[in-house]
Design an enzyme around this catalytic site. Structure first.
Site, PDB file in Angstrom:
ATOM      1  N   LYS A 135       0.913  -1.239   0.085  1.00 13.05           N
ATOM      2  CA  LYS A 135       0.179   0.066   0.037  1.00 13.05           C
ATOM      3  C   LYS A 135       0.788   1.182  -0.075  1.00 13.05           C
ATOM      4  CE  LYS A 135      -0.460  -0.080   5.027  1.00 13.05           C
ATOM      5  NZ  LYS A 135      -1.274   0.030   6.141  1.00 13.05           N
ATOM      6  N   TYR A 359      16.271  30.990   1.833  1.00 12.85           N
ATOM      7  CA  TYR A 359      15.254  32.120   2.202  1.00 12.85           C
ATOM      8  C   TYR A 359      15.207  32.582   3.906  1.00 12.85           C
ATOM      9  CZ  TYR A 359      12.528  30.998  -1.899  1.00 12.85           C
ATOM     10  OH  TYR A 359      12.109  30.769  -3.242  1.00 12.85           O
ATOM     11  N   MET A 408      11.755  24.507  -1.965  1.00 10.14           N
ATOM     12  CA  MET A 408      10.550  23.316  -2.698  1.00 10.14           C
ATOM     13  C   MET A 408      11.343  22.421  -3.316  1.00 10.14           C
ATOM     14  SD  MET A 408       7.395  23.938  -5.292  1.00 10.14           S
ATOM     15  CE  MET A 408       6.504  25.194  -3.885  1.00 10.14           C
TER      16      MET A 408
END
Length: 464
Positions: A135, A359, A408
């Site tokens: 799964k 950042y 990201m």
């Protein structure tokens, strides 16, 4: 027909003439003879016990009904196992190939190329069945590729969480029995059309399944009865069993293939008293269900940690989850790392002392530094809590800290004290940096780390 251990037989796609079919069958006969010879040769070289009994136990080729002639029984099943992939390939490519060399290099103790399965099978009786959990995209590793390998290795069952996962595996050619652990009422079409076997955990679901089989004119459709022995997640209560038996005996649409429960804390000795209470409760309830139905039902309760610590309760079948992926649920030694997450250095920048990195200027270098940029970020599954020194990676055997906030699609690594170069490999987790170490830093579990790896991360598979 034989060249360097490979067997060939032309079978052009689309042609079904007698002569072409006979060619393939003739090749198969030669293969059968060769396999038999190789089994005997291996027996002579390695010893009867190490070769035949080990081979039979680990690849499930031993025929229990013929225990007095394991060589003959194992040969027949081994040939069948080897032919499965070869025949499928012949149908699509027109060439019958049996790669005996790759399959038959068997060092002692390793009888097939799936280490996790072998490790846990070595703890079980030969007749004990195994369900392998694939799964959640195979715990992040890729469900189809794992399912295909498990099917080749004669796994008894696979299990997925939802019907859509099972449907995708069926589309990819996975044909062995598939259990759906969390079936929804809206998924009945997918279940029946793909021959998926649902877990049934309530009277509402049981009655709905029975009604649907009647509507479709189906009889004896396999289901798996879930008993709640203490998890309090899904399942019938122990006192529900007489009524479950009554429901099942009054209809013919479904049949209980198995009865099972889930252990709460089998990974820790702290919960051993509760675990033993669960085991005793399930043993009693499963026997009550089987007696009430008047036919044999497969019984299973052990998960990966349970196999490691409570082997005496293996019953008819066990469920292998995180252990399949090289992680011991209870911290035992012996499992081998089977997966590595890695990337490469895109660029190395020389950053002067006092400058910030990334950042929000959360990290500053206190000395002239070499900062490597690697193309992996939180969209790929690298948790942002590893930012600003919270995590590290391995480059050329050296552990290097993550510096600045993880982006990201990228993050920055301090490689000042190494000889790292652009293009060098970077290990996020693997043999040198276990996934359990990452999960400990985040105060979570390895499952979360593995299942968080984004589908956009390319999976590459190796066979030894």
């Amino acid at each position: 027909y034989a060249t360097n251990g490979y067997f060939f037989g032309d079978w052009p796609p689309g042609h079904k003439s007698f002569s072409e079919t006979f060619t393939v069958l003739e090749n198969m006969a030669f293969c059968h003879i060769r396999c038999y010879q190789m089994l005997h040769a291996t027996r002579e070289a390695m010893g009867y016990s190490d070769t035949m009994v080990g081979f039979a136990n680990h690849l499930r080729v031993f025929e229990p009904e013929n225990p007095k002639n394991p060589v003959q029984a194992a040969t027949a099943r081994a040939v069948e196992w080897l032919f499965q992939g070869a025949i499928t390939q012949a149908m699509s490519t027109g060439v019958f190939r049996l790669p005996l060399k790759n399959h038959w290099k068997l060092p002692k103790g390793e009888y097939c190329d799936f280490h996790g399965v072998n490790y846990y099978r070595s703890k079980l009786k030969p007749e004990t069945k195994m369900v392998c959990m694939v799964k959640a995209f195979g715990y992040g590793a890729g469900s189809y590729e794992l399912a295909k390998t498990l099917q080749e290795h004669r796994c008894d069952y696979l299990a997925v969480a939802v019907a859509d996962e099972g449907e995708e595996l069926r589309k990819e050619g996975i044909s062995i029995p598939l259990i759906v652990m969390n079936p929804e009422f809206s998924s009945f079409n997918v279940l029946f059309e793909n021959q998926l076997e649902p877990e049934v955990y309530s009277f509402r679901l049981l009655d709905a399944m029975i009604k649907e089989t009647e509507r479709r004119g189906i009889t004896s459709y396999p289901i798996h009865i879930k008993i709640d022995t203490g998890m309090h997640r899904l399942g019938f209560q122990p006192e529900d069993v007489p009524e479950v038996c009554r429901h099942l005996k009054e209809q013919s649409g479904v049949v209980a293939r198995s009865v099972f429960s889930h252990l709460v804390g089998s990974d820790s000795y702290i919960f051993d008293d509760f675990t033993k209470k669960q085991l005793d409760t399930f043993t009693r309830v499963a026997a009550e269900l089987e007696a009430g139905l008047e036919y044999k039902v497969i019984k299973h309760i052990l998960n990966s940690a349970g196999i490691e610590r409570f082997t005496d309760y293996q019953m008819d079948m066990v469920r292998l989850g995180i252990g399949l992926y090289g992680v011991s649920a209870s911290g035992q030694k012996g499992l081998r790392n089977i997966s590595t997450l890695k990337t490469t250095i895109l660029q190395i920048q020389n950053v002067p002392a006092g400058d910030s990195i990334g950042y929000s200027r959360m990290s500053y270098v206190k000395r002239d530094s070499r900062i490597a940029i690697i193309p992996i970020g939180y969209a790929d599954g690298l948790d942002r809590h590893f930012s600003n020194g919270g995590g590290e990676v391995v480059i050329n055997g050296h552990r290097c800290p993550i510096i600045g906030n993880i982006c990201m699609d990228a993050c920055m690594i301090d490689v000042t004290d190494t000889d790292a170069h652009e293009g060098d490999s970077v290990i996020i987790f693997g043999e040198e940096l276990p996934v359990s170490e990452l999960s400990d830093k985040l105060k979570t579990i390895p499952y979360e780390i593995l299942t968080s790896i984004s589908p956009r991360v390319k999976r590459v598979y190796y066979r030894e």
